[in-house]
Design an enzyme around this catalytic site. Structure first.
Site, PDB file in Angstrom:
ATOM      1  N   LYS A 110       0.990   1.280  -4.791  1.00  0.00           N
ATOM      2  CA  LYS A 110       2.342   0.870  -4.392  1.00  0.00           C
ATOM      3  C   LYS A 110       3.062   0.298  -5.611  1.00  0.00           C
ATOM      4  CE  LYS A 110       4.525  -1.403  -0.406  1.00  0.00           C
ATOM      5  NZ  LYS A 110       5.359  -0.323   0.093  1.00  0.00           N
ATOM      6  N   GLU A 121       4.454  12.478   3.511  1.00  0.00           N
ATOM      7  CA  GLU A 121       4.841  11.186   4.113  1.00  0.00           C
ATOM      8  C   GLU A 121       6.349  11.029   3.937  1.00  0.00           C
ATOM      9  OE1 GLU A 121       3.297   7.693   2.112  1.00  0.00           O
ATOM     10  OE2 GLU A 121       3.646   8.532   0.131  1.00  0.00           O
ATOM     11  N   LEU A 174       0.717   6.755   0.506  1.00  0.00           N
ATOM     12  CA  LEU A 174       0.396   5.325   0.547  1.00  0.00           C
ATOM     13  C   LEU A 174      -0.355   5.085   1.859  1.00  0.00           C
ATOM     14  CD1 LEU A 174       0.932   2.565  -0.909  1.00  0.00           C
ATOM     15  CD2 LEU A 174       2.579   2.175   0.908  1.00  0.00           C
ATOM     16  N   TYR A 184       4.231  -3.825  -5.777  1.00  0.00           N
ATOM     17  CA  TYR A 184       4.974  -4.653  -4.824  1.00  0.00           C
ATOM     18  C   TYR A 184       4.374  -4.511  -3.437  1.00  0.00           C
ATOM     19  CZ  TYR A 184       7.323  -0.693  -2.593  1.00  0.00           C
ATOM     20  OH  TYR A 184       7.581   0.449  -1.877  1.00  0.00           O
TER      21      TYR A 184
END
Ligand code: PLP
Length: 283
Positions: free
Chosen positions: A147, A179, A203, A33
């Protein structure tokens, strides 16, 4: 003005937009996505988001059989039809529907969805006064550069943050800060930005990249290096970056005050430059 949904390239009423019970996105989280921001009717780096989608597709052996150009056209069309000036486009692509089995089906075509809805944004006071975070162990798989829609660990982390009255949960692994559950983390120490390097543990955020561009252009020192939990708590400033998070100052982590307990100077500088990007980027 209304939410616009495209399913497999066709405009469909929100209520009627349905996918198969055998969709591999639903059964296996076998999909990818993107979330893209639209400011004043202009896409904020749709090109970079689509490039990341393409890279992710390669990583999971997913053939984007509908064509990336086609997806881009649909995204642009959907924004026009929505009439929204400030919006977000949610793009999801899965390996499609097939009788359930782990190995990839021999014949299936992607299910692909674009949803454009109005962007409400975060409360302005969050950007002005900062937000709080908690830290949680990173329990995700080891390919966080992709992702994928497999977001359960991220959802649990965000839920924990919300239950603690915080905005975000920051993942740590082996003593290192990784993160956020839906954001990248920057610390500031001695006027230098520090963020986790790009590898399989994070990411590679589009917003993270924009911040590094801002730093390059404006002679702000930065380094992409692994830093530990003590560095986080001892930082002069901390901020999060993300498409919907934008540049979010963090003033408390696990109840401990960061720096002076207010958004720091460098954070505000980055916020200011980011606003300029928002006003001008159109691609
Ligand atoms: N890290 C994670 C785990 C995310 O889910 C996101 C955004 O959803 C980000 C970082 C920030 O990425 P971007 O700036 O591309 O939105």
């Amino acid at each position: 003005m209304s939410t616009v949904v495209y399913l497999n390239g066709q405009r469909i009423d929100y209520e009627n937009a349905k996918v198969s019970v055998e969709d591999r996105g639903f059964q296996f989280g076998d999909g990818l996505y993107e979330v893209v921001h639209i400011y004043s009717g202009r896409f904020f780096y749709l090109d970079r988001h689509l490039a990341r989608l393409q890279n992710g597709a390669k990583e999971i052996y997913l053939d984007l059989d509908f064509g990336l150009n086609n997806l881009e056209k649909v995204c642009r069309q959907a924004v026009k039809e929505s009439g929204f000036k400030d919006a977000s486009a949610y793009i999801q692509v899965t390996r499609g529907a097939a009788v359930r089995q782990h190995a990839f089906p021999k014949e299936s075509s992607c299910t692909w969805v674009v949803i454009v809805r109005e962007s409400k944004g975060n409360p302005q006071e969050f950007y002005e006064n900062g937000i709080t975070c908690i830290t949680v162990p990173d329990e995700r798989w080891s390919r966080c550069n992709i992702k994928t829609v497999q977001l359960l660990a991220n959802c649990i982390a965000k839920e924990k943050a919300q239950r603690a009255g915080s905005f975000e949960a920051i993942f740590h692994r082996g003593g290192s800060v990784i993160e956020g559950s839906s954001s990248n983390v920057f610390i500031v120490k001695d006027n230098k930005l520090i963020t986790h390097p790009v590898n399989n543990k994070i990411l590679n955020g589009i917003t993270r990249g924009v911040v590094l561009e801002i730093a390059d252009k404006n002679d702000i020192k930065y380094s992409e290096e692994v830093f530990c939990m003590d560095d986080l708590f001892d930082a002069d400033e901390v901020f999060l970056t993300g498409t919907t998070t934008e540049i979010m100052p963090v003033v408390k982590v696990d109840g401990k005050i960061i720096g002076d307990g207010i958004p720091g100077k460098l954070t505000k500088t980055v916020q200011k430059y980011y606003q300029e990007y928002i006003r001008t980027v159109d691609c």
